[in-house]
Write a protein that holds these residues in place. Structure first.
Motif, PDB file in Angstrom:
ATOM      1  N   LYS A 191       6.233  -1.054   7.565  1.00 13.50           N
ATOM      2  CA  LYS A 191       5.571   0.234   7.344  1.00 13.50           C
ATOM      3  C   LYS A 191       6.620   1.341   7.430  1.00 13.50           C
ATOM      4  N   GLY A 195       0.267   5.215   0.703  1.00 13.14           N
ATOM      5  CA  GLY A 195      -0.678   6.269   1.073  1.00 13.14           C
ATOM      6  C   GLY A 195       0.007   7.601   1.255  1.00 13.14           C
ATOM      7  N   TYR A 201       2.531  -9.895   9.002  1.00 16.06           N
ATOM      8  CA  TYR A 201       1.807  -9.610   7.762  1.00 16.06           C
ATOM      9  C   TYR A 201       0.456 -10.320   7.803  1.00 16.06           C
ATOM     10  N   LEU A 202      -0.598  -9.597   7.468  1.00 19.79           N
ATOM     11  CA  LEU A 202      -1.923 -10.194   7.399  1.00 19.79           C
ATOM     12  C   LEU A 202      -2.281 -10.326   5.926  1.00 19.79           C
ATOM     13  N   PRO A 232      -2.085  -6.579  14.053  1.00 17.43           N
ATOM     14  CA  PRO A 232      -0.795  -7.165  13.660  1.00 17.43           C
ATOM     15  C   PRO A 232       0.136  -7.262  14.874  1.00 17.43           C
ATOM     16  N   LEU A 274      -8.715  -4.698   8.926  1.00 17.31           N
ATOM     17  CA  LEU A 274      -8.494  -5.690   7.863  1.00 17.31           C
ATOM     18  C   LEU A 274      -9.231  -6.961   8.240  1.00 17.31           C
ATOM     19  N   SER A 297       0.840  -1.196   0.000  1.00 17.15           N
ATOM     20  CA  SER A 297       0.000   0.000   0.000  1.00 17.15           C
ATOM     21  C   SER A 297       0.875   1.245   0.000  1.00 17.15           C
TER      22      SER A 297
HETATM   23  N1  LIG Z   1       0.319  -5.842   8.970  1.00 18.61           N
HETATM   24  C1  LIG Z   1      -0.206  -5.672   7.767  1.00 18.61           C
HETATM   25  N2  LIG Z   1      -0.463  -6.734   6.965  1.00 18.61           N
HETATM   26  C2  LIG Z   1      -0.995  -6.562   5.741  1.00 18.61           C
HETATM   27  N3  LIG Z   1      -1.308  -5.364   5.210  1.00 18.61           N
HETATM   28  C3  LIG Z   1      -1.067  -4.279   5.956  1.00 18.61           C
HETATM   29  C4  LIG Z   1      -0.514  -4.362   7.259  1.00 18.61           C
HETATM   30  N4  LIG Z   1      -0.387  -3.111   7.749  1.00 18.61           N
HETATM   31  C5  LIG Z   1      -0.854  -2.279   6.791  1.00 18.61           C
HETATM   32  N5  LIG Z   1      -1.269  -2.969   5.712  1.00 18.61           N
HETATM   33  C6  LIG Z   1      -1.823  -2.400   4.462  1.00 18.61           C
HETATM   34  O1  LIG Z   1      -1.368  -1.077   4.323  1.00 18.61           O
HETATM   35  C7  LIG Z   1      -2.464  -0.153   4.335  1.00 18.61           C
HETATM   36  C8  LIG Z   1      -2.076   1.110   5.079  1.00 18.61           C
HETATM   37  O2  LIG Z   1      -1.754   0.801   6.408  1.00 18.61           O
HETATM   38  P1  LIG Z   1      -2.139   1.763   7.597  1.00 18.61           P
HETATM   39  O3  LIG Z   1      -3.610   1.974   7.605  1.00 18.61           O
HETATM   40  O4  LIG Z   1      -1.508   1.223   8.823  1.00 18.61           O
HETATM   41  O5  LIG Z   1      -1.364   3.064   7.173  1.00 18.61           O
HETATM   42  P2  LIG Z   1      -1.880   4.573   7.004  1.00 18.61           P
HETATM   43  O6  LIG Z   1      -1.236   5.358   8.054  1.00 18.61           O
HETATM   44  O7  LIG Z   1      -3.364   4.600   6.848  1.00 18.61           O
HETATM   45  O8  LIG Z   1      -1.252   5.004   5.688  1.00 18.61           O
HETATM   46  P3  LIG Z   1      -1.789   6.201   4.814  1.00 18.61           P
HETATM   47  O9  LIG Z   1      -2.611   7.107   5.730  1.00 18.61           O
HETATM   48  O10 LIG Z   1      -0.567   6.826   4.336  1.00 18.61           O
HETATM   49  O11 LIG Z   1      -2.613   5.509   3.765  1.00 18.61           O
HETATM   50  C9  LIG Z   1      -3.606  -0.926   4.955  1.00 18.61           C
HETATM   51  O12 LIG Z   1      -4.849  -0.491   4.501  1.00 18.61           O
HETATM   52  C10 LIG Z   1      -3.336  -2.341   4.522  1.00 18.61           C
HETATM   53  O13 LIG Z   1      -3.831  -2.557   3.224  1.00 18.61           O
END
Ligand SMILES: Nc1ncnc2c1ncn2[C@@H]1O[C@H](COP(=O)(O)OP(=O)(O)OP(=O)(O)O)[C@@H](O)[C@H]1O
Ligand SMILES: [Mg+2]
Length: 256
Positions: free
Chosen positions: A76, A58, A145-146, A131, A194, A56
């Motif tokens: 991350k 973002g 990892y999920l 996680p 998730l 991902s």
């Molecule tokens: N442990 C994990 N296993 C699998 N996928 C993950 C995991 N952590 C995060 N992700 C994926 O990464 C995406 C973004 O993670 P997260 O929501 O923690 O970050 P964020 O701070 O919202 O990032 P941003 O705001 O920049 O999008 C999640 O929606 C998911 O798809």
């Protein structure tokens, strides 16, 4: 990973940038020299096998799939350049666990990664589905990892699930989080849950605050409203005031 320049080459390769939908210019900003060095240090220290594909990308973070001792993990990376001080300060100031530190811009980002690690550790302690945190280093967080071999677990908003059961699962997690871990998620929504092995997992917890935070009640109410709005659209009966009362009661009894 042999050296820093090999890592830089990999992260800025055409293939990676394409899947990140990122231009080279942006990549130079995101993978700045400090971040590259931090990734290199983490990879060497924990003997990460390799960094696989980005899951991902973002505004504030990028999440990669990586391998550690043959097992998939999520890495991350908080972007040093876009994490906004004004957006995150309110979740740090007022949380007695983190507020006394003297902060520069970069140390604030590092604190943000550490804060998510700490909050995920609390989830682990109270058996809340989230996680499993593995390590943090500077602006990086490594966690379990999920997902399946080929793709990350879907967000609640995109998942095909039994919504009634899922709602109960989330309520159970929020009650434990509030009642036992004494935390409020503070950014709970269908985007930050998730669905993994048919169960809801809470995600994205850097902003989660202690129940003692002066705005904790406001954050909790907002979380519950978000969740109720989503589930009501899916046909699940949810009255946010009742749900909030239930969560608060679980907090008073000290048990979920
Ligand atoms: N442990 C994990 N296993 C699998 N996928 C993950 C995991 N952590 C995060 N992700 C994926 O990464 C995406 C973004 O993670 P997260 O929501 O923690 O970050 P964020 O701070 O919202 O990032 P941003 O705001 O920049 O999008 C999640 O929606 C998911 O798809
Ligand atoms: Mg998120």
């Amino acid at each position: 990973m042999e050296d820093l320049s090999a890592l830089e080459k990999l992260l800025k390769s055409g293939e990676f940038l394409q899947s990140l939908q990122m231009e080279r210019k942006t990549a130079d900003l995101v993978f700045d020299s400090r971040t590259l060095k931090a990734i290199y240090e983490l990879v060497s220290r924990y003997r990460v096998d390799y960094i696989d594909y980005p899951i991902s990308s973002g505004k504030e973070s990028i999440v990669f799939k990586a391998y550690l001792n043959g097992k998939a993990v999520a890495l991350k990376i908080y972007k040093m350049s876009t994490l906004r001080f004004s957006n995150i300060w309110k979740y740090i100031d007022g949380d007695y666990r983190f507020s006394k530190e003297h902060l520069t811009r970069s140390s604030l980002v590092y604190l943000w990664a550490r804060k998510e690690f700490t909050n995920l550790s609390e989830c682990r302690r109270y058996r809340i589905n989230a996680p499993k945190p593995i390590a943090f280093h500077k602006n990086l967080l490594m966690m379990s990892y999920l997902g399946t071999k080929s793709r990350g677990a879907p967000m609640l908003k995109d998942a095909d699930v039994d919504f009634g059961k899922t709602f109960e699962g989330i309520m159970d997690s929020v009650k434990r989080l509030y009642g036992q871990a004494k935390l409020v998620h503070a950014d709970l929504s269908e985007y930050n849950v998730l669905i993994y092995r048919a169960k809801p997992y809470l995600l994205d917890m850097a902003q989660s605050v202690s129940r003692e935070h002066p705005a904790a009640d406001f954050f909790l109410e907002r979380d519950v409203k978000n969740i109720c709005n989503f589930f009501r659209k899916k046909g699940v009966e949810c009255n946010w005031e009742d749900a909030l009362r239930e969560i608060r009661q679980s907090g008073n009894s000290g048990k979920a």
